[in-house]
Design an enzyme around this catalytic site. Structure first.
Site, PDB file in Angstrom:
ATOM      1  N   CYS A   1      -8.467 -16.774   7.151  1.00 58.57           N
ATOM      2  CA  CYS A   1      -8.818 -16.258   6.054  1.00 58.57           C
ATOM      3  C   CYS A   1     -10.221 -16.818   5.423  1.00 58.57           C
ATOM      4  O   CYS A   1     -10.682 -15.914   4.592  1.00 58.57           O
ATOM      5  CB  CYS A   1      -7.686 -16.683   4.930  1.00 58.57           C
ATOM      6  SG  CYS A   1      -7.443 -18.271   5.019  1.00 58.57           S
TER       7      CYS A   1
ATOM      8  N   THR B   1      -0.530  -5.701   1.899  1.00 57.31           N
ATOM      9  CA  THR B   1       0.740  -6.322   1.615  1.00 57.31           C
ATOM     10  C   THR B   1       0.945  -7.059   0.656  1.00 57.31           C
ATOM     11  O   THR B   1       1.915  -7.061  -0.235  1.00 57.31           O
ATOM     12  CB  THR B   1       1.322  -7.321   3.042  1.00 57.31           C
ATOM     13  OG1 THR B   1       1.067  -6.350   4.358  1.00 57.31           O
ATOM     14  CG2 THR B   1       2.598  -7.430   2.980  1.00 57.31           C
ATOM     15  N   GLY B   2      -0.222  -8.051   0.136  1.00 53.58           N
ATOM     16  CA  GLY B   2      -0.049  -8.636  -0.918  1.00 53.58           C
ATOM     17  C   GLY B   2       0.050  -7.731  -2.119  1.00 53.58           C
ATOM     18  O   GLY B   2       0.790  -8.275  -3.322  1.00 53.58           O
TER      19      GLY B   2
ATOM     20  N   GLY C   1      -1.177 -13.538   3.278  1.00 49.61           N
ATOM     21  CA  GLY C   1      -1.139 -12.617   4.110  1.00 49.61           C
ATOM     22  C   GLY C   1      -2.197 -11.611   3.914  1.00 49.61           C
ATOM     23  O   GLY C   1      -3.127 -12.046   3.213  1.00 49.61           O
ATOM     24  N   GLY C   2      -2.004 -10.342   4.390  1.00 47.68           N
ATOM     25  CA  GLY C   2      -3.080  -9.293   4.161  1.00 47.68           C
ATOM     26  C   GLY C   2      -3.254  -8.632   2.653  1.00 47.68           C
ATOM     27  O   GLY C   2      -2.425  -8.735   1.730  1.00 47.68           O
TER      28      GLY C   2
ATOM     29  N   GLU D   1     -12.168  -7.288   5.602  1.00 50.13           N
ATOM     30  CA  GLU D   1     -11.837  -8.329   6.316  1.00 50.13           C
ATOM     31  C   GLU D   1     -11.279  -7.816   8.156  1.00 50.13           C
ATOM     32  O   GLU D   1     -10.391  -6.874   8.090  1.00 50.13           O
ATOM     33  CB  GLU D   1     -10.523  -9.045   5.967  1.00 50.13           C
ATOM     34  CG  GLU D   1     -10.160 -10.326   6.636  1.00 50.13           C
ATOM     35  CD  GLU D   1      -8.888 -10.957   5.912  1.00 50.13           C
ATOM     36  OE1 GLU D   1      -8.105 -10.504   5.559  1.00 50.13           O
ATOM     37  OE2 GLU D   1      -9.319 -12.087   5.633  1.00 50.13           O
TER      38      GLU D   1
ATOM     39  N   GLU E   1       7.204 -12.330  11.894  1.00 51.80           N
ATOM     40  CA  GLU E   1       8.129 -12.254  12.635  1.00 51.80           C
ATOM     41  C   GLU E   1       7.310 -12.265  14.191  1.00 51.80           C
ATOM     42  O   GLU E   1       8.280 -12.491  15.251  1.00 51.80           O
ATOM     43  CB  GLU E   1       8.414 -11.018  12.736  1.00 51.80           C
ATOM     44  CG  GLU E   1       7.413  -9.555  12.362  1.00 51.80           C
ATOM     45  CD  GLU E   1       7.045  -9.299  11.197  1.00 51.80           C
ATOM     46  OE1 GLU E   1       6.706 -10.586  10.265  1.00 51.80           O
ATOM     47  OE2 GLU E   1       6.665  -8.280  10.564  1.00 51.80           O
TER      48      GLU E   1
ATOM     49  N   GLU F   1      -2.110 -15.517  -1.607  1.00 48.95           N
ATOM     50  CA  GLU F   1      -3.383 -15.792  -0.796  1.00 48.95           C
ATOM     51  C   GLU F   1      -3.696 -14.999   0.064  1.00 48.95           C
ATOM     52  O   GLU F   1      -2.827 -14.632   1.130  1.00 48.95           O
ATOM     53  CB  GLU F   1      -3.253 -17.047   0.029  1.00 48.95           C
ATOM     54  CG  GLU F   1      -4.606 -18.062  -0.033  1.00 48.95           C
ATOM     55  CD  GLU F   1      -5.227 -17.611   1.306  1.00 48.95           C
ATOM     56  OE1 GLU F   1      -5.850 -16.685   1.649  1.00 48.95           O
ATOM     57  OE2 GLU F   1      -5.325 -18.719   2.201  1.00 48.95           O
TER      58      GLU F   1
ATOM     59  N   LYS G   1      10.341 -17.172   5.036  1.00 53.00           N
ATOM     60  CA  LYS G   1      10.160 -16.194   6.110  1.00 53.00           C
ATOM     61  C   LYS G   1       8.667 -16.280   6.707  1.00 53.00           C
ATOM     62  O   LYS G   1       7.792 -16.089   6.175  1.00 53.00           O
ATOM     63  CB  LYS G   1      10.268 -14.780   5.627  1.00 53.00           C
ATOM     64  CG  LYS G   1      10.467 -13.709   6.550  1.00 53.00           C
ATOM     65  CD  LYS G   1       9.960 -12.349   6.063  1.00 53.00           C
ATOM     66  CE  LYS G   1       8.722 -12.097   6.437  1.00 53.00           C
ATOM     67  NZ  LYS G   1       8.513 -11.960   8.013  1.00 53.00           N
TER      68      LYS G   1
END
Ligand code: TXE
Length: 496
Positions: free
Chosen positions: A291, A239-240, A235-236, A392, A185, A257, A182
Site C-alpha cells: 500500500c 471495497t473500503g 484493502g482497496g 493504484e 480468501e 486503510e 476474516k
C-alpha cells in the site's frame, strides 16, 4: 494437482473456541501463485458462519470477564501470543511465502515485525490510559477512562496477510475487545495458524474467532451486522467505501486503510546512489503489492536523464522466481485476476501517452510460465493527470515525472486523492523542514522510504483511509473514551 492430504482441512473456522466446518460444508482451493499448484483446501464460510462467530464474540464481550480484566492480564495473553509467533517464525514464514509468492526472506521480516507488534501492544496493555480533567470550579472531579470498543470485525487483505492481521488483532486484544477476523480468501493459511496459536496460549473462548470466506458474504456481514461495534478494514479503495457505507447503517466505528499512490521525490543535491537503491526497494518488494509503494517517482530536471537511465538499468536486472529460491528478488502477483488488472492499467498508461521503456509484459522464461508473473515496468515522461499516475496499480510498475523546482515538486506530490505516505531525498536542511510540513501524507520519509515500526502510527490522509494503526493511536482506535464525573459536594439547584 491434488493437495497433500494433511492440507485438506474442512475444519478451519474457529468459532467460540471450537474448530469447525462451514455450515454449508463448502471448501475453497488455495493456490500457489508461483505455479498454480493446489496448496490446501479450507472451509469456505458464508454469512451463517459469520453470524455464529459474531454471536460468540458478542457473548464473550458481554458476559465474560475478558473486557474487565486488568490490562496487565490481557497484556500477558498478547505477549504469550507474540512469543508463540516468534517461536513458530520459520513455519509461519514458509506458510506466508507459499500463500503469497513473496520471497522467504521477506516473509521472515514480516513475521519478525508481527512478533514485534504483539510485544509492543503487550507492553501498552499494562499501562494506565486514564486521565484526569481540569475542573472549571472546585468540589468536582472528572476522570477519563478508556474502555474496549466492543466486538470488532477485522477484514484483512492478501498482500501482508499475517502482518495486517497483527496490526488489528494485537491492539484489539490489548484493549479488551473480542473479535472476528476474516483473512483474504486468497491467503488464509497464516491466519489459521494464528488462531491455532491463540488457542494454544489460552486466549479465552469466544474472544478470538476466525471465519474464512468471500468478502461479499463474510466480509459484508462483519461490516453490516448490528452485533459489531467496530469494523477495521484494510484493502482497496472501492471495497473500503462499501464497508464504510455498510457500517453507517448501525453507526459502527470504522477504521480503514485503503492504500495509496505514494510520491518519492529525488532532488539533484541528494545522495543519488542511496536514493536509487531506495527507489528500487520502495517499489519492487513483494512485486509492488504494497500500500505504501513509492510508485510515483518525481525527479529534478537536471538529473532526470542520468537517474532514470540508472533506474532502468537496475530494474532490468531484477531476478524473478520462486519464493524459496535464494536468488529470487521478486515473486509473482497474487492471482490471475490481479495480474489482468495490472496489465489493463499498463495498456491504458501506454495509450494515454506515458512512455513505456521497460517491461509492460509477462516474462518469457518458460520456468515462470505457470506463475502470475509480470515484469518490472518503467514509464517515463508521465504527467500528473494520467490515470497511470493517479490510480493504484498494485504491481511492479513505476511512473516518473520531472520537476524543475521545489514548489512544483510539492504540488505534483500532493496531486493525488490518496495520502498514505511520501518520501524525498535532499541534503538541504531548510528544504527538509519545508517539505516535510507541506506534504499531505500520514507518513513522510526523509532520505528513506517504507520504514514502519510498531511504535509509530500508520495511516492515511484523504482517501487513503480513516484512523491509525500501530503506535498508541492504534490502540486508542479500539477503545471508547468514557468521562466519569463526580460532584463532591452536591447542592440541589432549585429551579423547578
Ligand atoms: O481487495 P479488496 P482486492 C488494493 C489494490 C488492489 C485493490 C483490489 O489496489 O488492486 O485493492 O484488491 C474483503 N465487504 N489493495 O479486490 O476487495 C476481501 O475478501 C467487506 C490495497 O483483492 O479490498 C478481503 O478480505 N469485505 C490494500 C479484503 O476485503 C470485503 C491491500 C480486501 O479485498 C468486501 C489489498 C465487501 N463487500 C488490495 N469485498 C492495502 N491497503 O494494502 C471484499 N472484501
Amino acid at each position: 494437482m491434488a493437495a497433500n492430504p494433511q492440507e485438506i482441512r474442512p475444519e478451519t473456522l474457529f468459532i467460540d473456541g471450537r474448530w469447525r466446518k462451514a455450515v454449508s460444508g463448502l471448501m475453497r482451493d488455495i493456490v500457489d501463485p508461483f505455479d498454480q499448484s493446489l496448496l490446501a483446501k479450507v472451509a469456505e464460510g458464508d454469512r451463517l458462519d459469520a453470524r455464529e462467530a459474531l454471536s460468540a464474540a458478542r457473548r464473550a464481550f458481554d458476559e465474560s470477564d475478558w473486557p474487565h480484566l486488568p490490562g496487565t492480564a490481557r497484556g500477558r495473553s498478547v505477549a504469550a501470543l507474540g512469543h508463540a509467533i516468534a517461536k513458530d517464525r520459520e513455519n509461519l514464514a514458509r506458510i506466508e511465502s507459499r500463500d503469497t509468492g513473496k520471497t522467504l526472506e521477506e516473509s521472515r521480516w514480516d513475521i519478525d515485525d508481527v512478533a514485534e507488534v504483539f510485544a509492543f501492544y503487550a507492553g501498552l496493555a499494562g499501562e494506565s490510559h486514564d486521565e484526569s480533567v481540569p475542573q472549571p470550579s472546585p468540589g468536582r472531579s472528572s476522570r477519563l477512562v478508556r474502555e474496549p470498543a466492543g466486538v470488532c470485525g477485522l477484514i484483512c487483505p492478501w498482500n501482508y496477510p499475517l502482518l495486517q492481521a497483527a496490526w488489528k488483532v494485537a491492539p484489539a486484544l490489548a484493549a479488551g475487545c473480542t473479535l472476528v477476523i476474516k483473512p483474504s480468501e486468497l491467503t488464509p493459511m497464516s491466519t489459521i495458524r494464528l488462531a491455532e496459536l491463540a488457542e494454544e496460549v489460552g486466549v479465552p473462548r469466544g474472544v478470538f474467532n476466525l471465519v474464512l470466506g468471500p468478502g461479499a458474504t463474510v466480509g459484508a456481514e462483519l461490516a453490516e451486522n448490528a452485533a459489531v461495534d467496530m469494523v477495521s478494514f484494510t484493502g482497496g479503495l472501492v471495497t473500503g467505501r462499501q464497508v464504510m457505507r455498510s457500517a453507517a447503517t448501525t453507526v459502527k466505528r470504522v477504521a480503514l486503510e485503503l492504500g495509496g499512490k505514494n510520491p518519492h521525490l529525488v532532488f539533484a543535491d541528494a545522495d543519488l546512489k542511496a536514493a536509487l537503491e531506495t527507489v528500487m526497494n520502495g517499489v519492487f518488494f513483494h512485486a509492488g503489492q504494497i500500500c505504501s509503494a513509492g510508485t510515483r517517482l518525481l525527479v529534478e530536471d537536471t538529473i532526470y536523464d542520468q537517474f532514470t537511465a540508472a533506474l532502468r538499468d537496475r530494474m532490468a536486472r531484477i531476478r524473478l522466481g520462486g519464493a524459496f529460491d535464494p536468488n529470487t528478488r521478486m515473486g509473482p502477483l497474487i492471482s490471475a485476476e490481479h495480474r489482468a488488472k495490472v496489465e489493463a492499467a499498463v495498456t491504458a498508461g501506454s495509450r494515454e501517452g506515458a512512455r513505456l521503456v521497460l517491461g509492460g509484459t509477462r516474462p518469457d522464461d518458460p520456468a515462470l510460465g505457470r506463475g502470475f508473473f509480470f515484469l518490472p515496468t518503467l514509464f517515463l515522461d508521465c504527467r500528473s493527470e494520467m490515470r497511470i499516475v493517479q490510480e493504484e496499480v498494485f504491481g511492479p510498475v513505476i511512473t516518473v515525472e520531472r520537476f524543475s523546482d521545489e514548489a512544483e515538486a510539492v504540488r505534483l506530490a500532493n496531486d493525488t486523492i490518496y495520502g498514505l505516505a511520501a518520501g524525498f531525498w535532499t541534503r538541504d536542511e531548510a528544504r527538509i523542514d519545508r517539505i516535510s510540513r507541506l506534504l499531505r501524507f500520514g507518513t513522510v520519509w526523509i532520505n528513506s522510504f517504507n520504514v514502519y515500526f510498531a511504535a509509530a502510527p500508520w495511516g492515511g490522509f484523504r482517501q487513503s483511509g480513516v484512523g491509525r494503526e500501530l503506535g498508541r493511536a492504534g490502540l486508542e482506535e479500539y477503545t471508547e473514551v468514557k468521562h466519569i464525573f463526580r460532584d463532591l459536594e452536591p447542592h440541589p439547584v432549585e429551579w423547578f
